[in-house]
Design a protein around this motif. Structure first.
Motif, PDB file in Angstrom:
ATOM      1  N   TYR A 507       0.115   6.619  -0.073  1.00 57.43           N
ATOM      2  CA  TYR A 507      -0.459   7.235   0.083  1.00 57.43           C
ATOM      3  C   TYR A 507      -0.484   8.100  -1.682  1.00 57.43           C
ATOM      4  N   ASN A 510      -0.595   7.883  -4.493  1.00 56.51           N
ATOM      5  CA  ASN A 510      -1.782   8.186  -5.359  1.00 56.51           C
ATOM      6  C   ASN A 510      -2.169   9.544  -5.383  1.00 56.51           C
ATOM      7  N   GLU A 609      -5.795   1.575 -12.446  1.00 58.41           N
ATOM      8  CA  GLU A 609      -5.303   1.315 -10.629  1.00 58.41           C
ATOM      9  C   GLU A 609      -4.322   0.214 -11.017  1.00 58.41           C
ATOM     10  N   TRP A 613      -0.658   1.184  -5.182  1.00 63.19           N
ATOM     11  CA  TRP A 613      -0.679   2.082  -5.078  1.00 63.19           C
ATOM     12  C   TRP A 613      -1.647   2.464  -3.312  1.00 63.19           C
ATOM     13  N   GLN A 614      -2.249   1.481  -3.517  1.00 63.43           N
ATOM     14  CA  GLN A 614      -3.952   2.028  -2.374  1.00 63.43           C
ATOM     15  C   GLN A 614      -3.250   1.248  -0.582  1.00 63.43           C
TER      16      GLN A 614
END
Length: 627
Positions: A507, A510, A609, A613-614
């Protein structure tokens, strides 16, 4: 504003029946401009006191009145009026106001009357009297609207001589001695009970006295005083200046040394109350929640409330809070479907109507008095953010407790260099908190600061949401006050997010991307502390991850740093971005940067994106690979 035409005036003879045996000074005259008007004042020939009065007039009093909407007419009471520096200028600038001066020094009181006559002011009344904190209140009827002069003359029936001493170094001001003092050289000063002030219920109250302000502030809490300004020579708890319920709105600016106790216009919104709301985000913490709440309420400060947000708990902690605190107006329970800690904090903030707000975790606790100290410092400094210290709380299986100092014990190893009563603090930079461990739970924030800078917790993030909040606070606050001697107890246990080496660590990418995009949109001149925090976070997260996630994390970090380097170009030294303590990281970043060398340079790159990163995508990829 400037002083002009200061010339000596002949010494006048002492009054025949002066109740205070004070040696009379030589006088001087000063012509000055303030509040948009020019007056000439005869005053004691005391250059330091004249300079002090002019500084207070121009820096405090004029600034205060210029930034407020003052009614066309009203009653101003000047307690400790001195020679009338404020009162004469105010009466000249606001001729529809009545100005009542209370000054215990008979020579100074006589000069006020003479100054009113010399400046052709018919709206100034002076009473030779002071206030003594040991003098009991008596019933004094309020004056008739048109009978202030007669009422003031009748005050002689309520006066009693009380012991004082003269503070020569403080402009000859008089300080009260204990009523039963047997000090031979004590001055006997005619005094009124504080109830005389409450009977007046002035629209504007100006204070410049020593030793009696606490008694005055306590009595005036219930009075509808719209404006209050002045000088504090003793520390007075800020809560005494906050008007009681039903007393109406009040704006004030009270100087105390380098501090200014103020109530700003944004604090007077009808929906804002002069207090601190502590938001507790609660999810399945039945074993800890009462310990947490009780610690916040332990010192009995009525200006501190607790908002407990039950974030869809299933262990009965919501019902526990509802039952245990149902008769305590300081605790409010609100419930919502589960949405994560960030959503619970934002929801609690939305339920708050306080001028200051704090966020703490339901499994932690605080020293009694922590939030009182932080709120007091916030009020007297006007700081956007005030923080306390923190310790690590360990509880063994048998219930034995141990508190270990945090890493800050070696950084802040001396007492604070500013004092407020029993509290001491120091100023630290926003950068100091930006590069440290996220510790939003030991801080008090001004609500208008958070609102104005649009600082909220990211609700799409289900862990470590405090990091972006802290980074934005650090960026915008400039400096914050660090209060010594009061600690937050940060409970350590295996269920903490920071001890789970899982996908939640991703996280951070992000969150840092959100911060960097904001820096681009707002053209921040310096992102150095953001970069340092990013490097610290990547090093810490990588060290705590499960082994199966480390290769993916390295790929995610390489892509993030390469995009960051491409986006910011020469603003960030490439070598610095690669020093994160991961073996081979510098080589991987250099190779990725080489692959991107022909890509167009655009700030839009940070908006792209990457599945690495998710955390949700990583969990899905891990699940697919394990089938």
């Amino acid at each position: 504003m400037s002083e002009t035409d200061t010339t000596p005036a002949p010494k006048k003879e002492a009054p025949k029946a002066a109740p205070v045996a004070v040696s009379e000074p030589v006088t001087a005259q000063t012509t000055y401009q303030v509040f948009g008007t020019t007056v000439t004042l005869t005053h004691a020939d005391d250059a330091p006191e004249a300079a002090r009065q002019m500084e207070m007039l121009t820096s405090d009093y004029e600034f205060f009145l210029a930034s407020r909407v003052i009614p066309k007419a009203g009653l101003c009471v000047d307690v400790g009026a001195g020679d009338g520096w404020f009162a004469i200028a105010f009466a000249a600038a606001f001729p529809d106001w009545q100005v009542l001066c209370l000054e215990p020094d008979p020579d100074a009181a006589e000069r006020i009357r003479a100054n009113a006559t010399a400046n052709a002011l018919s709206n100034v009344i002076c009473v030779t009297a002071g206030f003594h904190p040991d003098m009991p209140d008596t019933d004094i009827a309020p004056p008739d609207p048109d009978g202030l002069a007669a009422w003031a003359a009748a005050l002689a029936d309520h006066m009693q001589p009380q012991p004082f001493q003269q503070l020569t170094a403080l402009g000859r001001r008089l300080a009260p001695l204990p009523a039963d003092t047997d000090q031979e050289d004590a001055l006997r000063v005619p005094c009124l009970p504080v109830s005389a002030l409450s009977a007046l219920a002035p629209d504007l109250l100006k204070l410049d006295v020593v030793g009696s302000v606490t008694a005055i502030a306590e009595r005036m809490r219930d009075c509808p005083v719209g404006f209050m300004l002045g000088q504090l020579y003793d520390y007075v708890p800020s809560t005494l200046f906050t008007p009681a319920e039903g007393a109406g709105a009040r704006e004030y600016y009270l100087r105390y040394g380098a501090h200014a106790l103020r109530r700003d216009y944004e604090d007077n919104f009808a929906t804002r109350k002069a207090r601190l709301d502590v938001v507790v985000a609660m999810y399945n913490t039945k074993d800890y929640i009462t310990d947490c709440i009780d610690s916040v309420l332990a010192d009995g400060n009525d200006d501190i409330r607790v908002i407990v947000v039950d974030d869809g708990s299933t262990d009965g902690c919501g019902d526990l809070v509802a039952g245990q605190y149902r008769n305590d107006a300081r605790v409010r329970l609100v419930r919502k479907p589960n949405g994560g800690c960030a959503s619970a904090r934002n929801y609690g903030r939305a339920q708050s109507d306080a001028t200051h707000i704090a966020f703490i975790d339901a499994d932690d606790r605080v020293d009694p008095g922590l939030f009182t100290a932080l709120l007091e410092t916030a009020r007297y400094t006007g700081a956007f953010v005030v923080e306390g210290e923190f310790e690590f709380l360990h509880v063994d299986a048998d219930g034995t407790e141990r508190r270990d100092p945090s890493y800050e014990a070696d950084i802040y190893d001396t007492p604070g260099n500013h004092g407020l009563g029993a509290h001491d603090y120091m100023w630290i930079s926003g950068e100091a908190i930006a590069v440290g461990q996220p510790t939003i739970w030991r801080r008090v924030h001004r609500r208008d600061f958070l609102d104005r800078k649009n600082i909220y917790f990211p609700e799409h993030v289900r862990a470590f949401d405090d990091q972006i909040f802290q980074m934005l606070v650090a960026q915008y606050c400039g400096s914050l006050a660090h209060v010594r001697g009061h600690s937050y107890h940060y409970r350590q246990h295996p269920a903490q997010d920071i001890k789970q080496g899982d996908e939640r660590h991703f996280y951070s990418f992000n969150m840092f991307r959100t911060i960097l995009l904001r820096s681009l949109d707002e053209s921040w001149s310096n992102i150095d502390m953001v970069i340092q925090s990013l490097l610290n976070t990547m090093q810490w997260s990588y060290a705590g991850l499960r082994d199966d996630l480390k290769p993916i994390y390295v790929e995610a970090a390489v892509e993030f740093v390469a995009v960051l380097q491409k986006t910011y170009g020469t603003v960030i030294a490439p070598d610095r971005l690669r020093a994160v303590g991961i073996d081979g990281f510098d080589f991987l970043v250099e190779r990725r940067a080489h692959d991107m060398q022909h890509d167009p340079v655009t700030h839009g790159m940070m908006r792209q994106e990457d599945w690495r990163w998710q955390p949700e995508m990583i969990r899905m990829m891990q699940a697919v690979s394990n089938t």
